[in-house]
Enzyme design. Sequence first.
Site, short mmCIF file in Angstrom:
data_model
loop_
_atom_site.label_atom_id
_atom_site.label_comp_id
_atom_site.label_asym_id
_atom_site.label_seq_id
_atom_site.Cartn_x
_atom_site.Cartn_y
_atom_site.Cartn_z
N ARG A 190 8.84 19.17 6.05
CA ARG A 190 9.55 18.80 7.27
C ARG A 190 9.18 19.79 8.35
O ARG A 190 9.14 20.99 8.12
CB ARG A 190 11.06 18.87 7.04
CG ARG A 190 11.53 17.93 5.98
CD ARG A 190 13.01 18.17 5.73
NE ARG A 190 13.39 17.55 4.46
CZ ARG A 190 14.52 17.81 3.82
NH1 ARG A 190 15.37 18.69 4.32
NH2 ARG A 190 14.80 17.20 2.70
N ASP A 238 10.09 21.12 12.35
CA ASP A 238 11.21 21.13 13.30
C ASP A 238 10.85 20.44 14.61
O ASP A 238 9.68 20.19 14.89
CB ASP A 238 11.58 22.59 13.62
CG ASP A 238 12.46 23.18 12.55
OD1 ASP A 238 13.34 22.46 12.03
OD2 ASP A 238 12.27 24.37 12.22
N TYR A 280 -0.61 26.56 8.14
CA TYR A 280 -0.12 26.45 9.51
C TYR A 280 -1.03 27.24 10.45
O TYR A 280 -1.66 28.23 10.04
CB TYR A 280 1.29 27.03 9.63
CG TYR A 280 2.37 26.14 9.09
CD1 TYR A 280 3.03 25.24 9.93
CD2 TYR A 280 2.74 26.18 7.75
CE1 TYR A 280 4.03 24.42 9.45
CE2 TYR A 280 3.75 25.35 7.26
CZ TYR A 280 4.39 24.47 8.12
OH TYR A 280 5.37 23.66 7.64
N ARG A 305 7.48 31.04 11.86
CA ARG A 305 7.88 31.41 13.22
C ARG A 305 8.57 32.78 13.26
O ARG A 305 8.42 33.53 14.23
CB ARG A 305 8.77 30.32 13.83
CG ARG A 305 7.96 29.05 14.15
CD ARG A 305 8.86 27.84 14.38
NE ARG A 305 9.78 28.05 15.48
CZ ARG A 305 10.79 27.21 15.78
NH1 ARG A 305 10.97 26.11 15.04
NH2 ARG A 305 11.57 27.47 16.80
#
Lengths: 247, 247
Positions: free
Chosen positions: A50, A52, A113, A200
């Site tokens: 998932r 954000d 990522y 993050r």
Amino acid sequence: MARYKITVEYDGTNLVGWQKQDIGQSAQGYLEQALYDFSGVQTDIYAAGRTDAGVHAIGQVAHFDLDTKMDLYHLREAFNAKLRDVNAPVCVVEIELVPDTFHARFCAKKRGYIYRILNRRARSVLYQNRVWHVNFPLDVQKMQKAATYLLGYHDFSAFRGAGCQAKSPFKTLDRLDIEKRGDEIIFTVEAKSFLYHQVRNMVGTLKMVGDNHLKPEDVKTILEGKLRKDAGVTAPACGLYFNKVEY
Amino acid sequence: MARYKITVEYDGTNLVGWQKQDIGQSAQGYLEQALYDFSGVQTDIYAAGRTDAGVHAIGQVAHFDLDTKMDLYHLREAFNAKLRDVNAPVCVVEIELVPDTFHARFCAKKRGYIYRILNRRARSVLYQNRVWHVNFPLDVQKMQKAATYLLGYHDFSAFRGAGCQAKSPFKTLDRLDIEKRGDEIIFTVEAKSFLYHQVRNMVGTLKMVGDNHLKPEDVKTILEGKLRKDAGVTAPACGLYFNKVEY
């Protein structure tokens, strides 16, 4: 029954994220609606991870089942035609037939990522909502040194976002490369899986090393202290890209 | 009098190009208006090269004069504040003081462009208006071979756009690299100067080599034939970036 694996690109700027929500548009919602519109089939589409609100995807992977085997070329074309019709910020880059045992989330061996910081005084007009704009100079070498403390198997509680549903805070970070490319600083991050907001939160903390609020060694102390309050801010969603999944 | 050199980024999508026109917004127009808004000075800003409608700039260079020496940091801040106020797709990345003999156009020793093709079936949702989407596979090796015929000093009439104001069709092409990066094919092109539409006409012709409408050797024949009608289409503006200028 036939199981299909899709590789999906999306611009997360105006999405509530991958997952369907009561309010707002999601990547999952757009894809399930497109599938329904051309096939009449209402079914769930499961993703590798998932993302954000505001987070982008270059290579999100998902799967779904249909009763029949369809031609892959035309299936992808149908998806993209329907998505384009509603001007969705989502497209299907690849589609494959996979065994029934394949699961986009549970079979993933590695997730990758990318995080992009634009490091200069002037804001970007070419890459708005595509980068985190940090308008004072960051020391990339110090950030690279700090990143080495995060590699490997650790309790990443200090970088775990509130609301994280993982059973254990232990993860193995396989890669955290930081590279200067023109005005940009590019983070390439890989692991089997991540805690909620882990990427993050790591980027936000490394940025504080880059602007000399922290020393590289402080990152080791923060990691070992396991307290979220000691680490840095959560870097903005707009700089983050879900890049790829390996199975 | 003080002469200032600025390095400018713009998103050309909604611009009529660098140069002011009777209708529509231009990079030059936005910059001159911003300068007027914070300084009260109405003056011309001269660029290294005019770009067409839709063409982007990463590092366009321009110059202008003011009666007084101003602090460079605050001058750039003033430009960018005014540009942001009107939501201009233009920003000033760098600013320098230069001698009166400096001229952005006439002193340029080398100009560099980048051209981006997205080569896959699905359209881009992350890079709309940032790439030329070619949705059938291109053979990069053949394009690379064809590109070698264009390097060096030639009469480039076959790649000269209608309305070109250059006195001579002879130019020296210093660099034409073609590189595959993920789904993209990136062209890096450098010369002291170019004919009108030369880069886009070369890319359009090389693309016809990539999709087997032309053989690599045909590009040599087209170059030697000097007829625009023998070369390929003009590649779309949205894939082209004015990257840098060397002095």
